[in-house]
Design a protein around this motif. Structure first.
Motif, PDB file in Angstrom:
ATOM      1  N   ILE A  29      67.611  38.680  13.019  1.00  0.00           N
ATOM      2  CA  ILE A  29      67.151  39.965  13.713  1.00  0.00           C
ATOM      3  C   ILE A  29      67.218  40.556  12.671  1.00  0.00           C
ATOM      4  CG2 ILE A  29      66.215  41.159  15.631  1.00  0.00           C
ATOM      5  CD1 ILE A  29      66.744  38.425  17.268  1.00  0.00           C
ATOM      6  N   ALA A  30      69.160  41.145  12.803  1.00  0.00           N
ATOM      7  CA  ALA A  30      70.481  41.938  12.842  1.00  0.00           C
ATOM      8  C   ALA A  30      69.592  43.125  10.974  1.00  0.00           C
ATOM      9  CB  ALA A  30      71.834  42.152  12.717  1.00  0.00           C
ATOM     10  N   ALA A  31      68.830  41.583   9.920  1.00  0.00           N
ATOM     11  CA  ALA A  31      68.869  41.797   8.176  1.00  0.00           C
ATOM     12  C   ALA A  31      67.373  42.105   8.521  1.00  0.00           C
ATOM     13  CB  ALA A  31      69.394  40.439   7.872  1.00  0.00           C
ATOM     14  N   GLY A  32      65.932  41.711   9.771  1.00  0.00           N
ATOM     15  CA  GLY A  32      65.234  42.351   9.496  1.00  0.00           C
ATOM     16  C   GLY A  32      64.097  40.855   9.164  1.00  0.00           C
ATOM     17  N   GLU A  33      64.884  40.077   9.033  1.00  0.00           N
ATOM     18  CA  GLU A  33      64.323  38.182   8.720  1.00  0.00           C
ATOM     19  C   GLU A  33      63.412  38.068   9.367  1.00  0.00           C
ATOM     20  OE1 GLU A  33      67.674  37.129   6.678  1.00  0.00           O
ATOM     21  OE2 GLU A  33      68.181  38.216   5.222  1.00  0.00           O
ATOM     22  N   ALA A  34      63.494  37.713  11.056  1.00  0.00           N
ATOM     23  CA  ALA A  34      62.693  37.183  11.876  1.00  0.00           C
ATOM     24  C   ALA A  34      61.443  37.944  11.845  1.00  0.00           C
ATOM     25  CB  ALA A  34      63.519  36.901  13.005  1.00  0.00           C
ATOM     26  N   PRO A  35      60.427  37.072  12.799  1.00  0.00           N
ATOM     27  CA  PRO A  35      59.159  36.819  12.873  1.00  0.00           C
ATOM     28  C   PRO A  35      59.267  38.116  13.583  1.00  0.00           C
ATOM     29  CG  PRO A  35      59.834  35.258  13.368  1.00  0.00           C
ATOM     30  CD  PRO A  35      60.830  35.605  12.252  1.00  0.00           C
ATOM     31  N   ARG A  36      58.247  39.028  14.037  1.00  0.00           N
ATOM     32  CA  ARG A  36      58.051  40.025  15.165  1.00  0.00           C
ATOM     33  C   ARG A  36      58.129  39.025  16.246  1.00  0.00           C
ATOM     34  NH1 ARG A  36      57.597  45.450  14.162  1.00  0.00           N
ATOM     35  NH2 ARG A  36      56.188  45.730  16.101  1.00  0.00           N
ATOM     36  N   GLU A  37      56.650  38.198  15.823  1.00  0.00           N
ATOM     37  CA  GLU A  37      56.557  37.048  17.245  1.00  0.00           C
ATOM     38  C   GLU A  37      57.869  36.881  18.142  1.00  0.00           C
ATOM     39  OE1 GLU A  37      53.485  36.579  13.908  1.00  0.00           O
ATOM     40  OE2 GLU A  37      55.599  36.401  13.972  1.00  0.00           O
ATOM     41  N   VAL A  38      58.895  36.770  17.430  1.00  0.00           N
ATOM     42  CA  VAL A  38      60.304  36.581  18.044  1.00  0.00           C
ATOM     43  C   VAL A  38      60.404  37.290  19.742  1.00  0.00           C
ATOM     44  CG1 VAL A  38      63.023  36.516  17.774  1.00  0.00           C
ATOM     45  CG2 VAL A  38      61.348  35.141  16.165  1.00  0.00           C
ATOM     46  N   PHE A  39      60.001  38.328  19.216  1.00  0.00           N
ATOM     47  CA  PHE A  39      60.257  39.614  20.110  1.00  0.00           C
ATOM     48  C   PHE A  39      59.349  39.127  21.206  1.00  0.00           C
ATOM     49  CE2 PHE A  39      61.441  41.622  15.994  1.00  0.00           C
ATOM     50  CZ  PHE A  39      62.708  41.159  16.556  1.00  0.00           C
ATOM     51  N   ALA A  40      58.108  38.622  20.593  1.00  0.00           N
ATOM     52  CA  ALA A  40      56.701  38.046  22.077  1.00  0.00           C
ATOM     53  C   ALA A  40      57.458  37.867  22.957  1.00  0.00           C
ATOM     54  CB  ALA A  40      55.945  37.988  21.880  1.00  0.00           C
ATOM     55  N   ALA A  41      58.016  36.062  21.751  1.00  0.00           N
ATOM     56  CA  ALA A  41      58.807  35.105  22.999  1.00  0.00           C
ATOM     57  C   ALA A  41      59.565  35.336  24.106  1.00  0.00           C
ATOM     58  CB  ALA A  41      59.173  33.929  22.004  1.00  0.00           C
ATOM     59  N   PHE A  42      60.782  36.313  23.205  1.00  0.00           N
ATOM     60  CA  PHE A  42      61.952  36.643  23.835  1.00  0.00           C
ATOM     61  C   PHE A  42      61.381  37.742  25.644  1.00  0.00           C
ATOM     62  CE2 PHE A  42      64.587  40.027  25.342  1.00  0.00           C
ATOM     63  CZ  PHE A  42      66.592  39.180  24.819  1.00  0.00           C
ATOM     64  N   ALA A  43      60.329  38.571  25.500  1.00  0.00           N
ATOM     65  CA  ALA A  43      59.379  39.320  26.068  1.00  0.00           C
ATOM     66  C   ALA A  43      59.608  38.114  27.445  1.00  0.00           C
ATOM     67  CB  ALA A  43      58.674  40.287  25.679  1.00  0.00           C
ATOM     68  N   LEU A  44      58.721  37.657  27.131  1.00  0.00           N
ATOM     69  CA  LEU A  44      58.039  36.398  27.678  1.00  0.00           C
ATOM     70  C   LEU A  44      58.915  35.846  28.395  1.00  0.00           C
ATOM     71  CD1 LEU A  44      54.894  35.336  25.934  1.00  0.00           C
ATOM     72  CD2 LEU A  44      54.861  36.176  27.871  1.00  0.00           C
ATOM     73  N   GLU A  45      59.862  35.041  27.464  1.00  0.00           N
ATOM     74  CA  GLU A  45      61.417  34.959  28.632  1.00  0.00           C
ATOM     75  C   GLU A  45      61.861  35.082  29.392  1.00  0.00           C
ATOM     76  OE1 GLU A  45      60.414  30.799  28.099  1.00  0.00           O
ATOM     77  OE2 GLU A  45      59.591  30.465  26.873  1.00  0.00           O
ATOM     78  N   GLN A  46      61.828  35.986  29.269  1.00  0.00           N
ATOM     79  CA  GLN A  46      62.989  37.178  30.083  1.00  0.00           C
ATOM     80  C   GLN A  46      62.642  37.473  31.567  1.00  0.00           C
ATOM     81  OE1 GLN A  46      66.277  38.471  30.074  1.00  0.00           O
ATOM     82  NE2 GLN A  46      66.426  36.339  28.354  1.00  0.00           N
ATOM     83  N   HIS A  47      60.912  37.041  30.611  1.00  0.00           N
ATOM     84  CA  HIS A  47      60.572  37.728  32.873  1.00  0.00           C
ATOM     85  C   HIS A  47      60.448  36.301  33.759  1.00  0.00           C
ATOM     86  CE1 HIS A  47      57.860  41.244  32.819  1.00  0.00           C
ATOM     87  NE2 HIS A  47      57.575  40.807  31.215  1.00  0.00           N
ATOM     88  N   GLN A  48      60.777  35.137  33.191  1.00  0.00           N
ATOM     89  CA  GLN A  48      61.000  34.798  33.682  1.00  0.00           C
ATOM     90  C   GLN A  48      62.448  34.312  34.332  1.00  0.00           C
ATOM     91  OE1 GLN A  48      58.923  31.144  35.251  1.00  0.00           O
ATOM     92  NE2 GLN A  48      57.188  32.222  33.541  1.00  0.00           N
ATOM     93  N   VAL A  49      63.843  34.563  33.042  1.00  0.00           N
ATOM     94  CA  VAL A  49      65.426  34.440  33.179  1.00  0.00           C
ATOM     95  C   VAL A  49      65.416  35.208  34.438  1.00  0.00           C
ATOM     96  CG1 VAL A  49      67.229  34.590  32.043  1.00  0.00           C
ATOM     97  CG2 VAL A  49      65.273  33.285  31.065  1.00  0.00           C
ATOM     98  N   ILE A  50      65.236  36.399  33.992  1.00  0.00           N
ATOM     99  CA  ILE A  50      65.649  37.772  35.253  1.00  0.00           C
ATOM    100  C   ILE A  50      65.107  37.193  36.034  1.00  0.00           C
ATOM    101  CG2 ILE A  50      65.419  40.047  35.832  1.00  0.00           C
ATOM    102  CD1 ILE A  50      64.938  40.807  32.764  1.00  0.00           C
ATOM    103  N   THR A  51      63.711  36.760  36.976  1.00  0.00           N
ATOM    104  CA  THR A  51      63.973  36.458  38.277  1.00  0.00           C
ATOM    105  C   THR A  51      64.030  35.330  38.438  1.00  0.00           C
ATOM    106  OG1 THR A  51      60.910  37.552  37.486  1.00  0.00           O
ATOM    107  CG2 THR A  51      61.580  35.754  39.406  1.00  0.00           C
ATOM    108  N   SER A  52      64.328  34.560  37.577  1.00  0.00           N
ATOM    109  CA  SER A  52      65.247  33.361  38.376  1.00  0.00           C
ATOM    110  C   SER A  52      66.926  33.624  38.591  1.00  0.00           C
ATOM    111  CB  SER A  52      65.636  32.720  37.422  1.00  0.00           C
ATOM    112  OG  SER A  52      65.920  31.073  37.708  1.00  0.00           O
TER     113      SER A  52
END
Length: 223
Positions: A29-52
């Motif tokens: 991510i820091a090098a700009g080499e990760a796909p943008r889809e990773v950030f959508a996955a991050f956001a979706l998973e963090q909704h679950q993580v934070i609530t728990s």
């Protein structure tokens, strides 16, 4: 020689820090080499993580309230922080093109939810002050990851400041939480409640589950 709370916490942060290169995704991510889809996955998973995690921290605060008020204060502060983090996740979620229906419909990845599941286990059975040490060590690594991702989102992916607010929050200093951690560990040392072997064991597992979270974002959805 009696050790101070600051020394106990510093030893945990240093001794439990992930090995260099252990997180394979954040450098991409820091090098700009990760796909943008990773950030959508991050956001979706963090909704679950934070609530728990919010429920876990609230339960730890309640367990500690009578016998260990210093640790209770630490977890009360974490609970408030999770409320703020959830509000800051909204702009990131929107920037990824996700709406409330997408958040509700998301099927979480097991690898991403191992961390909050273990935090819930700690909430049920760990000595609260031991969990303070373990979480403090993990937060040091998490904060570094968030700093790297927040910078990369601006530099390489074109996200604006509101969308990066979630990462900025965790990357920034948290003097109140640090003070509460020191107070909790000081009280734990004085009362004999703190036991470093289990605290470090908890921290080691939290760090491993943290790495599993990042791996699962960029890998097989079942991991």
């Amino acid at each position: 020689m009696t050790r101070t709370a600051q020394e106990v916490l510093a030893d945990a942060v240093r001794g439990l820090a992930p090995a260099e290169g252990a997180n394979r995704l954040v450098p991409r991510i820091a090098a700009g080499e990760a796909p943008r889809e990773v950030f959508a996955a991050f956001a979706l998973e963090q909704h679950q993580v934070i609530t728990s995690d919010r429920r876990s921290f609230a339960h730890l605060a309640a367990r500690a309230a009578a016998s260990d008020p210093a640790s209770a204060g630490f977890f009360e502060s974490l609970t408030r922080g999770e409320d703020l983090a959830l509000s800051l996740l909204g702009p990131l979620t929107a920037a990824c093109g996700l709406d409330e229906e997408a958040v509700r419909a998301h099927e979480p990845r097991p690898g991403c939810q191992a961390y909050p599941s273990y935090a819930a286990w700690l909430a049920l059975g760990a000595e609260p002050v031991d969990a303070v040490v373990a979480l403090t060590a993990n937060f040091a690594a998490w904060g570094g990851y968030c700093a790297a991702v927040g910078a990369a989102l601006r530099e390489h992916y074109g996200f604006d400041n509101p969308a990066c607010g979630f990462f900025d929050f965790f990357a920034g200093p948290a003097p109140e939480l640090e003070e509460r951690a020191v107070a909790a560990v000081t009280a734990g040392l004085e009362s004999g409640r703190l036991s470093e072997p289990p605290a470090h064991r908890y921290g080691r597992l939290l760090q491993a589950y943290e790495l599993m979270f990042w791996d699962a974002l960029d890998g097989d959805h079942s991991m």
